[in-house]
Design a protein around this motif. Structure first.
Motif, PDB file in Angstrom:
ATOM      1  N   TRP A 351      44.614  71.648  13.592  1.00 43.00           N
ATOM      2  CA  TRP A 351      43.930  72.931  13.781  1.00 43.00           C
ATOM      3  C   TRP A 351      44.586  74.026  12.943  1.00 43.00           C
ATOM      4  N   ALA A 352      45.890  73.914  12.700  1.00 46.74           N
ATOM      5  CA  ALA A 352      46.583  74.885  11.843  1.00 46.74           C
ATOM      6  C   ALA A 352      45.961  74.868  10.455  1.00 46.74           C
ATOM      7  N   PHE A 353      46.065  75.982   9.737  1.00 46.83           N
ATOM      8  CA  PHE A 353      45.402  76.044   8.435  1.00 46.83           C
ATOM      9  C   PHE A 353      46.107  75.178   7.389  1.00 46.83           C
ATOM     10  N   LYS A 354      47.378  74.801   7.652  1.00 41.80           N
ATOM     11  CA  LYS A 354      48.089  73.873   6.792  1.00 41.80           C
ATOM     12  C   LYS A 354      49.218  73.259   7.603  1.00 41.80           C
ATOM     13  N   LYS A 355      49.849  72.223   7.066  1.00 42.16           N
ATOM     14  CA  LYS A 355      50.925  71.565   7.793  1.00 42.16           C
ATOM     15  C   LYS A 355      52.169  72.440   7.850  1.00 42.16           C
ATOM     16  N   ASP A 356      53.054  72.102   8.772  1.00 45.43           N
ATOM     17  CA  ASP A 356      54.356  72.751   8.938  1.00 45.43           C
ATOM     18  C   ASP A 356      54.263  74.223   9.315  1.00 45.43           C
ATOM     19  N   THR A 357      53.192  74.599   9.993  1.00 42.78           N
ATOM     20  CA  THR A 357      53.071  75.939  10.550  1.00 42.78           C
ATOM     21  C   THR A 357      52.186  75.865  11.787  1.00 42.78           C
ATOM     22  N   ASN A 358      52.368  76.832  12.689  1.00 42.33           N
ATOM     23  CA  ASN A 358      51.455  76.933  13.829  1.00 42.33           C
ATOM     24  C   ASN A 358      50.472  78.070  13.642  1.00 42.33           C
ATOM     25  N   ASP A 359      50.380  78.581  12.413  1.00 43.58           N
ATOM     26  CA  ASP A 359      49.455  79.664  12.097  1.00 43.58           C
ATOM     27  C   ASP A 359      48.045  79.103  11.940  1.00 43.58           C
ATOM     28  N   THR A 360      47.095  79.716  12.610  1.00 40.59           N
ATOM     29  CA  THR A 360      45.703  79.233  12.560  1.00 40.59           C
ATOM     30  C   THR A 360      44.759  80.233  11.913  1.00 40.59           C
ATOM     31  N   ARG A 361      45.282  81.336  11.410  1.00 41.53           N
ATOM     32  CA  ARG A 361      44.408  82.381  10.880  1.00 41.53           C
ATOM     33  C   ARG A 361      43.552  81.867   9.728  1.00 41.53           C
ATOM     34  N   GLU A 362      42.242  82.042   9.870  1.00 39.89           N
ATOM     35  CA  GLU A 362      41.248  81.616   8.875  1.00 39.89           C
ATOM     36  C   GLU A 362      41.295  80.109   8.602  1.00 39.89           C
ATOM     37  N   SER A 363      41.794  79.334   9.549  1.00 38.80           N
ATOM     38  CA  SER A 363      41.835  77.886   9.361  1.00 38.80           C
ATOM     39  C   SER A 363      40.422  77.329   9.206  1.00 38.80           C
ATOM     40  N   ALA A 364      40.262  76.390   8.278  1.00 33.56           N
ATOM     41  CA  ALA A 364      38.957  75.756   8.075  1.00 33.56           C
ATOM     42  C   ALA A 364      38.488  75.064   9.345  1.00 33.56           C
ATOM     43  N   ALA A 365      39.425  74.568  10.147  1.00 30.57           N
ATOM     44  CA  ALA A 365      39.065  73.857  11.379  1.00 30.57           C
ATOM     45  C   ALA A 365      38.230  74.728  12.310  1.00 30.57           C
TER      46      ALA A 365
END
Length: 482
Positions: A351-365
């Protein structure tokens, strides 16, 4: 002559003040402020660094004795915090005290895209920046260096200077621009060994004061100094260029799928050209994060405000292509699953926008999920670092449906094998390394038949998927084995 002498004397006094930075305050304890100040404190043990934020829960998390509970997941961050916190790194909600005592103040607050009024959907919302400036002006009793760390539109420093000078207590404020160029997931290495540090300003002494802080660990040749406006604009342009490369290769990925070419092979062939290079040529379901879309939209708005419509249209196309990539991925899932996903269990790995982060802002998911939920799909989500609360918050923020409806259709689990049980399809939305290591034979045995896998990050072994008889789709390839 007298005024010239006084001016020279004032400059000398400023120089001594600026070169003797003993205390730094950072307003904003988020993804930029927290890691950046932690590394500055680590590398400058003689300087007291205080990060302040009005969010008590966030500050409590930064101060938690269990480093696993830090509010931001970033590899290497916990080690930096452990070394510096309590020595010369502090986290607090006492904003006024930090402002009053600091020689240098970093402004690192959120500058989201406006959701109201003029510039809605494109311009940066600077209300938090103005609030910071007014608070600094009202509290400061001594000269300060103010450093713009937040991503800002070009010429924001003018507004900052006006507010500080007209509402302050007669002290001197020197404005610097010091944009961040961090990639989430590698923020600590990016800070500890940056490609460059960019500092823009008009007062040479203030610039050298900040240069001196970075010189504690960054070679001088990597510290670039410019005027304020070049520095402010460079941040937007850097992100625009990077996002442009992602959208470019994603455009080619769609062409590859219909021609029989393989986008990974095309990217490798193109990337070996020294004039182009291999970075940011990885095709995917689309870019996300807090910067790319926001900064390009800001760039578009600025260009339009100067009637540079051809420039604005050019950069806006980068965003439109990214939106298209997300929607076509969702449509591919629907089309391949016999044109209906109603009631079907679709697993999202990541769900994160990229690996190695818990940031979800503007995630494609988020947007792929929203598309499928509108078709009444049942979505089961697993991400190793993102909480269920954050996932529901992301979906609710879109306002497409009620919170109750989102919770009816979406389930968040903590075990990927539990997620995949009885699933009709799996969609890989984040490139977490662990996804490659799963027992895909066991997962296949637990799924409905035919078993669909839609690889939006090209992380899985297509030959393995073929051998296990998955119906497998990978972005940018005509691979679709059964």
């Amino acid at each position: 002559m007298m005024s010239k002498v006084l001016f020279q004397k004032k400059q000398t006094i400023d120089y001594k003040l600026m070169m003797n930075v003993k205390k730094i305050a950072c307003i904003g304890a988020g993804y930029v402020g927290g890691p950046t100040m932690s590394v500055i404190a680590q590398k400058n043990p003689g300087i007291i660094v205080t990060v302040v934020d009005l969010n008590q829960a966030r500050i409590d998390a930064w101060n938690d004795s269990d480093l696993n509970n830090l509010p931001i997941y970033e590899p290497g961050l916990a080690d930096v915090i452990e070394e510096a916190r309590g020595r010369n790194l502090f986290f607090s909600t006492d904003v006024e005290k930090a402002i009053d005592e600091a020689d240098m103040i970093f402004i690192s607050v959120n500058t989201p895209t406006k959701t109201y009024g003029k510039g809605k959907g494109q311009a940066a919302d600077l209300k938090f920046i103005e609030l910071c400036a007014r608070q600094i002006a009202s509290v400061a009793q001594s000269d300060k260096i103010i450093v713009e760390k937040s991503t800002l539109p070009v010429r924001t420093a003018d507004a900052l200077k006006s507010i500080l000078d007209n509402t302050g207590n007669g002290v001197n404020f020197h404005i610097l621009s010091n944009p961040e160029f961090l990639a989430e997931g590698t923020a600590i290495p990016d800070l500890q060994s940056p490609d460059r540090v960019l500092i823009g300003g008009e007062n040479r002494d203030a610039i050298e004061a900040l240069v001196g802080i970075y010189e504690a660990w960054v070679p001088r040749e990597r510290i670039l100094t410019t005027n304020l406006w070049s520095s402010e604009l460079s941040k937007l342009v850097a992100n625009a260029f990077l996002a442009q490369r992602v959208s470019s290769i994603n455009a080619i990925s769609e062409l590859c799928e219909v021609t029989g070419a393989n986008v990974d092979e095309v990217a490798r062939a193109v990337g070996t050209d020294s004039r182009i290079g291999p970075k940011f040529l990885k095709s995917s379901v689309g870019f996300g994060g807090s910067c790319f879309q926001k900064d390009i939209l800001n760039l578009v708005y600025i260009a339009r405000s100067y009637n540079l419509h051809a420039v604005a249209n050019y950069w806006e196309q980068v965003i439109l292509l990214n939106d298209h990539q997300k929607s076509r991925f969702a449509e591919k899932i629907i089309r391949d699953m016999y044109n209906t996903v109603n009631g079907k269990r679709i697993v999202f790995l990541g769900w994160a926008f990229k690996k190695d982060t818990n940031d979800t802002r503007e995630s494609a998911a988020i947007y792929v999920a929203d598309h499928l939920l509108s078709e009444e799909a049942n979505i089961i989500i697993y991400d190793p670092k993102v909480t269920a609360e954050q996932i529901y918050r992301d979906l609710d923020y879109l306002g497409t449906r009620s919170s109750e409806e989102n919770k009816r259709l979406v389930q968040v689990v903590e075990d990927p094998y539990e997620a995949c049980k009885d699933a009709h399809a799996i969609a890989v939305l984040t490139e977490w390394d662990e996804f490659r290591t799963y027992d895909w034979k066991l997962i296949k045995e637990q799924m409905k038949r035919p078993s669909f896998v839609f690889d939006g990050r090209s992380v899985l072994d297509s030959s393995l998927m073929e051998s296990l008889n998955f119906t497998y789709y990978k972005i940018g390839s005509d691979v679709n084995q059964k």
